[in-house]
Design an enzyme around this catalytic site. Structure first.
Site, PDB file in Angstrom:
ATOM      1  N   LYS A   1       0.822  -1.222   0.000  1.00 26.48           N
ATOM      2  CA  LYS A   1       0.000   0.000   0.000  1.00 26.48           C
ATOM      3  C   LYS A   1       0.852   1.266   0.000  1.00 26.48           C
ATOM      4  CE  LYS A   1      -2.134  -0.862   3.908  1.00 26.48           C
ATOM      5  NZ  LYS A   1      -1.500  -2.122   4.321  1.00 26.48           N
TER       6      LYS A   1
ATOM      7  N   ARG B   1      -9.389   1.613   9.447  1.00 28.09           N
ATOM      8  CA  ARG B   1      -8.978   0.261   9.810  1.00 28.09           C
ATOM      9  C   ARG B   1     -10.122  -0.485  10.490  1.00 28.09           C
ATOM     10  NH1 ARG B   1      -3.254   0.797   9.273  1.00 28.09           N
ATOM     11  NH2 ARG B   1      -2.083  -0.815  10.253  1.00 28.09           N
TER      12      ARG B   1
ATOM     13  N   ARG C   1      11.203  -2.441  11.683  1.00 31.74           N
ATOM     14  CA  ARG C   1      10.258  -1.846  12.623  1.00 31.74           C
ATOM     15  C   ARG C   1       9.972  -2.826  13.750  1.00 31.74           C
ATOM     16  NH1 ARG C   1       5.455  -0.100   8.585  1.00 31.74           N
ATOM     17  NH2 ARG C   1       4.248  -0.926  10.302  1.00 31.74           N
TER      18      ARG C   1
ATOM     19  N   ARG D   1      11.409  -6.560   5.462  1.00 35.70           N
ATOM     20  CA  ARG D   1      11.227  -5.116   5.242  1.00 35.70           C
ATOM     21  C   ARG D   1      12.129  -4.308   6.173  1.00 35.70           C
ATOM     22  NH1 ARG D   1       5.156  -2.923   5.159  1.00 35.70           N
ATOM     23  NH2 ARG D   1       5.093  -3.403   7.379  1.00 35.70           N
TER      24      ARG D   1
ATOM     25  N   ARG E   1      -0.833  -8.533  13.978  1.00 27.35           N
ATOM     26  CA  ARG E   1      -1.366  -7.507  13.071  1.00 27.35           C
ATOM     27  C   ARG E   1      -2.199  -8.135  11.956  1.00 27.35           C
ATOM     28  NH1 ARG E   1       3.757  -4.908  11.071  1.00 27.35           N
ATOM     29  NH2 ARG E   1       2.486  -3.317  10.088  1.00 27.35           N
TER      30      ARG E   1
HETATM   31  P1  AMP Z   1       0.864   0.671   9.365  1.00 24.91           P
HETATM   32  O1  AMP Z   1       2.170   1.305   9.080  1.00 24.91           O
HETATM   33  O2  AMP Z   1      -0.278   1.242   8.579  1.00 24.91           O
HETATM   34  O3  AMP Z   1       0.911  -0.836   9.305  1.00 24.91           O
HETATM   35  O4  AMP Z   1       0.511   1.045  10.893  1.00 24.91           O
HETATM   36  C1  AMP Z   1       1.362   0.661  11.955  1.00 24.91           C
HETATM   37  C2  AMP Z   1       0.584   0.610  13.241  1.00 24.91           C
HETATM   38  O5  AMP Z   1       0.033   1.902  13.531  1.00 24.91           O
HETATM   39  C3  AMP Z   1      -0.637  -0.318  13.236  1.00 24.91           C
HETATM   40  O6  AMP Z   1      -0.297  -1.667  13.500  1.00 24.91           O
HETATM   41  C4  AMP Z   1      -1.472   0.293  14.357  1.00 24.91           C
HETATM   42  O7  AMP Z   1      -0.953  -0.032  15.650  1.00 24.91           O
HETATM   43  C5  AMP Z   1      -1.238   1.774  14.154  1.00 24.91           C
HETATM   44  N1  AMP Z   1      -2.235   2.342  13.214  1.00 24.91           N
HETATM   45  C6  AMP Z   1      -2.000   2.891  11.992  1.00 24.91           C
HETATM   46  N2  AMP Z   1      -3.140   3.308  11.429  1.00 24.91           N
HETATM   47  C7  AMP Z   1      -4.126   3.028  12.322  1.00 24.91           C
HETATM   48  C8  AMP Z   1      -5.535   3.206  12.314  1.00 24.91           C
HETATM   49  N3  AMP Z   1      -6.178   3.752  11.274  1.00 24.91           N
HETATM   50  N4  AMP Z   1      -6.231   2.783  13.398  1.00 24.91           N
HETATM   51  C9  AMP Z   1      -5.605   2.239  14.468  1.00 24.91           C
HETATM   52  N5  AMP Z   1      -4.294   2.032  14.535  1.00 24.91           N
HETATM   53  C10 AMP Z   1      -3.544   2.423  13.462  1.00 24.91           C
END
Ligand code: AMP
Length: 229
Positions: free
Chosen positions: A11, A86, A155, A123, A166
């Site tokens: 994404k 989400r 990360r 990654r 996740r």
């Molecule tokens: P991502 O980089 O999009 O995978 O986001 C990393 C982490 O940030 C996720 O595993 C959540 O803990 C938090 N996060 C990001 N976006 C959201 C969202 N829209 N709602 C809740 N938690 C989020």
């Protein structure tokens, strides 16, 4: 537009490219939260543990952040949201926030679980500019990000235990959004397997078809045919 898909589906990579081409901001809630963690803000301090465990930050917090961001001047002509919504609650809030600037399209990038687990494990994300690399990428063989001089790192939430969590959370909380947006007639499903260029060409085709509907013939498009990165 929104871009949906499992962690590791690509994404961020696709949204970054499309945003550059369309000259609209790429708004990644994950990147915003990681910046808050890096800066040690109250939000970052609250979010860090939740993120490291692979859980979701509460809806009310996320909705507030996105509401503010979408009202910044650079978001006036459009945006590409990545990582939000989400949950169904976030999707409902987004519909209210964007009532006057509704979504054109929701792109779902589909990549099987086995593939995303492999991609996420290798990654590496730059701690300076958030560019994503693969661990075996020659460009970071010296441990330095060629774009900003930062350090590409794994990360905390890309470690195996957090990845599993996740992906579970994606299935339980986020996957229902696919049906939600299909029901609204906004969903475009795109195969996320293949090279970045191949996937980008597919994304561009569906976005262009949606956003050119109603545009007079010969006027503008999401951009030229895709060739190099
Ligand atoms: P991502 O980089 O999009 O995978 O986001 C990393 C982490 O940030 C996720 O595993 C959540 O803990 C938090 N996060 C990001 N976006 C959201 C969202 N829209 N709602 C809740 N938690 C989020």
């Amino acid at each position: 537009m929104l871009i949906l898909g499992r962690q590791g589906a690509g994404k961020g990579t696709q949204a970054t490219r499309l945003a550059a081409l369309c000259a609209v901001p790429h708004i990644s809630t994950g990147d915003m939260l990681r910046a808050a963690v890096r800066d040690g803000t109250p939000l970052g301090q609250r979010a860090k543990q939740i993120m490291d465990a692979g859980d979701l930050v509460p809806d009310d917090v996320m909705i507030g952040i996105v509401d503010d961001r979408l009202h910044e001047p650079d978001a006036g002509r459009g945006w590409i949201l990545d990582g939000f919504p989400r949950t169904v609650g976030q999707a409902q809030a987004l519909a209210d926030i964007t009532a006057r600037q509704p979504l054109d399209v929701v792109v779902e990038l589909v990549v099987p679980n086995e593939v995303v687990i492999e991609r996420i494990s290798s990654r590496r994300t730059c701690d300076g500019c958030a560019t994503v690399y693969s661990a075996d990428d020659e460009a970071i063989a010296d441990g330095v990000c060629p774009k900003c001089g930062g350090t590409p790192r794994q990360r905390d939430d890309d470690r195996p235990e957090a990845i599993r969590k996740r992906l579970e959370v994606y299935e339980s909380d986020t996957a229902p959004l696919v049906d939600h947006y299909r029901g609204l007639g906004l969903l475009e499903t795109v195969d996320g397997l293949g090279s970045t260029d191949e996937v980008f060409a597919r994304v561009l085709a569906v976005v262009d078809a949606r956003t050119s509907a109603g545009r007079p013939e010969g006027v503008g498009s999401a951009g030229p045919a895709v060739s190099s990165p």
